[in-house]
Each structure stands twice: as structure tokens, then as C-alpha cells.
Design a protein around this motif. Structure first.
Motif, short mmCIF file in Angstrom:
data_model
loop_
_atom_site.label_atom_id
_atom_site.label_comp_id
_atom_site.label_asym_id
_atom_site.label_seq_id
_atom_site.Cartn_x
_atom_site.Cartn_y
_atom_site.Cartn_z
N MET A 1 0.83 -1.18 0.00
CA MET A 1 0.00 0.00 0.00
C MET A 1 0.88 1.25 0.00
N ALA A 2 0.53 2.19 -0.82
CA ALA A 2 1.26 3.47 -0.88
C ALA A 2 0.95 4.30 0.34
N THR A 3 1.96 4.98 0.85
CA THR A 3 1.80 5.84 2.01
C THR A 3 2.30 7.24 1.66
N TRP A 4 1.40 8.21 1.75
CA TRP A 4 1.74 9.58 1.37
C TRP A 4 2.86 10.14 2.23
N GLN A 5 3.72 10.90 1.59
CA GLN A 5 4.70 11.72 2.29
C GLN A 5 5.11 12.86 1.36
N CYS A 6 5.50 13.94 1.96
CA CYS A 6 6.00 15.07 1.20
C CYS A 6 7.42 14.75 0.75
N VAL A 7 7.73 15.06 -0.48
CA VAL A 7 9.07 14.82 -1.01
C VAL A 7 9.80 16.16 -1.08
N LYS A 8 10.86 16.26 -0.31
CA LYS A 8 11.63 17.50 -0.27
C LYS A 8 12.12 17.89 -1.66
N ARG A 9 12.17 19.19 -1.86
CA ARG A 9 12.64 19.80 -3.10
C ARG A 9 11.79 19.41 -4.32
N CYS A 10 10.51 19.20 -4.09
CA CYS A 10 9.57 18.99 -5.19
C CYS A 10 8.97 20.35 -5.55
N GLY A 11 8.22 20.92 -4.62
CA GLY A 11 7.67 22.26 -4.79
C GLY A 11 6.43 22.38 -5.65
N ALA A 12 5.91 21.27 -6.17
CA ALA A 12 4.74 21.36 -7.05
C ALA A 12 3.57 22.07 -6.37
N CYS A 13 3.40 21.84 -5.08
CA CYS A 13 2.29 22.47 -4.37
C CYS A 13 2.49 23.97 -4.21
N CYS A 14 3.69 24.45 -4.45
CA CYS A 14 3.97 25.88 -4.34
C CYS A 14 3.60 26.66 -5.60
N TYR A 15 3.15 25.94 -6.61
CA TYR A 15 2.63 26.61 -7.79
C TYR A 15 1.16 26.91 -7.48
N LEU A 16 0.86 28.16 -7.22
CA LEU A 16 -0.43 28.57 -6.68
C LEU A 16 -1.38 29.23 -7.68
N GLU A 17 -1.05 29.24 -8.93
CA GLU A 17 -1.83 29.95 -9.94
C GLU A 17 -3.34 29.80 -9.71
N PRO A 18 -4.02 30.88 -9.34
CA PRO A 18 -5.46 30.80 -9.05
C PRO A 18 -6.30 30.28 -10.21
N ALA A 19 -5.91 30.55 -11.43
CA ALA A 19 -6.67 30.06 -12.59
C ALA A 19 -6.71 28.54 -12.63
N GLU A 20 -5.72 27.90 -12.02
CA GLU A 20 -5.66 26.44 -11.99
C GLU A 20 -6.47 25.86 -10.82
N ARG A 21 -6.98 26.74 -9.97
CA ARG A 21 -7.75 26.32 -8.79
C ARG A 21 -9.03 27.15 -8.71
N PRO A 22 -9.91 27.03 -9.71
CA PRO A 22 -11.09 27.90 -9.78
C PRO A 22 -12.05 27.74 -8.60
N GLU A 23 -11.99 26.62 -7.91
CA GLU A 23 -12.90 26.37 -6.79
C GLU A 23 -12.32 26.78 -5.44
N ILE A 24 -11.17 27.43 -5.45
CA ILE A 24 -10.47 27.74 -4.20
C ILE A 24 -11.30 28.54 -3.21
N ASP A 25 -12.15 29.41 -3.70
CA ASP A 25 -12.96 30.22 -2.79
C ASP A 25 -14.06 29.40 -2.11
N GLU A 26 -14.25 28.16 -2.55
CA GLU A 26 -15.26 27.29 -1.93
C GLU A 26 -14.75 26.65 -0.65
N TYR A 27 -13.44 26.56 -0.47
CA TYR A 27 -12.94 25.90 0.73
C TYR A 27 -12.04 26.75 1.60
N LEU A 28 -11.64 27.92 1.14
CA LEU A 28 -10.88 28.83 2.00
C LEU A 28 -11.82 29.89 2.56
N THR A 29 -11.53 30.32 3.78
CA THR A 29 -12.29 31.43 4.35
C THR A 29 -11.90 32.69 3.57
N PRO A 30 -12.68 33.76 3.67
CA PRO A 30 -12.29 35.00 2.99
C PRO A 30 -10.90 35.48 3.41
#
Length: 116
Positions: A1-30
């Protein structure tokens, strides 16, 4: 079974372009949405991401929405703790593929780290 872990020096999650996350306002507070948007640089990357070192410069103090933790994912996405592993793996696969490609070095490193 695969077990999630963060992989150092990946950084993919640091790409925050809002256009790629159109639903972001549905789960973040104002307030969180305002913080999120303030972190997005002109190139779509988080302003706190050090591209040279490939790491977060505010990691210890990063916002709640940057944390892969059971309580955070329950609050933001209504993901139960027992579902977090599979959900986080799928999120990482999607983000890494989107940023670097499905056959990228980063994807290979992630799959190896999680046991795939």
C-alpha cells in the motif's frame, strides 16, 4: 500500500496559480483566500518558494492551507482522517503532473517515496 509523504525539493504544491484552482474560494475562508492571493507571484509561484533551493522559506510558519494534516483536510475538504492518505496521494499526483508532467523526475521521486 502506498503511504503519502511530502518529497523535499519537489515544490509542485507551491505553484499557486489561481486560474488552476477555480474552486479555491469554496474551501478557503475570505481571510485565507486573501492570504493565498497575496502569496501568488506574477509567475504563479508562491512568493515564499525559493526556486534555487527548491524549498519554502516560511515552512515552519506556513498557512494552514499549505499543511497536509488530518484536521486541516477535514476542515477544508471534509476528508476523514482515514481517507487522507489516498486523497493526498491523488492531489500530489494531479499537482505534480500539472506542474512538471506525468513522466517527470519529480513524479518518479514521489512515486518511489510513497511506495509505488
Amino acid at each position: 500500500m502506498a503511504t503519502w509523504q511530502c518529497v523535499k525539493r519537489c515544490g509542485a504544491c507551491c505553484y499557486l496559480e489561481p486560474a488552476e484552482r477555480p474552486e479555491i474560494d469554496e474551501y478557503l475562508t475570505p481571510e485565507e483566500l486573501e492570504k493565498y492571493l497575496s502569496m501568488v507571484g506574477a509567475d504563479g509561484w508562491c512568493i515564499n518558494y525559493d526556486h534555487e533551493k527548491r524549498e519554502c522559506s516560511i515552512y515552519a510558519e506556513r498557512p494552514r492551507f499549505c499543511r497536509v494534516e488530518p484536521k486541516v483536510f477535514k476542515d477544508l475538504f471534509d476528508i476523514e482522517p482515514e481517507e487522507l492518505n489516498d486523497f493526498a496521494i491523488e492531489c500530489c499526483h494531479q499537482q505534480i503532473e500539472s506542474v512538471y508532467g506525468d513522466r517527470s523526475f519529480e513524479m518518479m521521486r514521489f512515486n518511489k517515496a510513497i511506495g509505488i
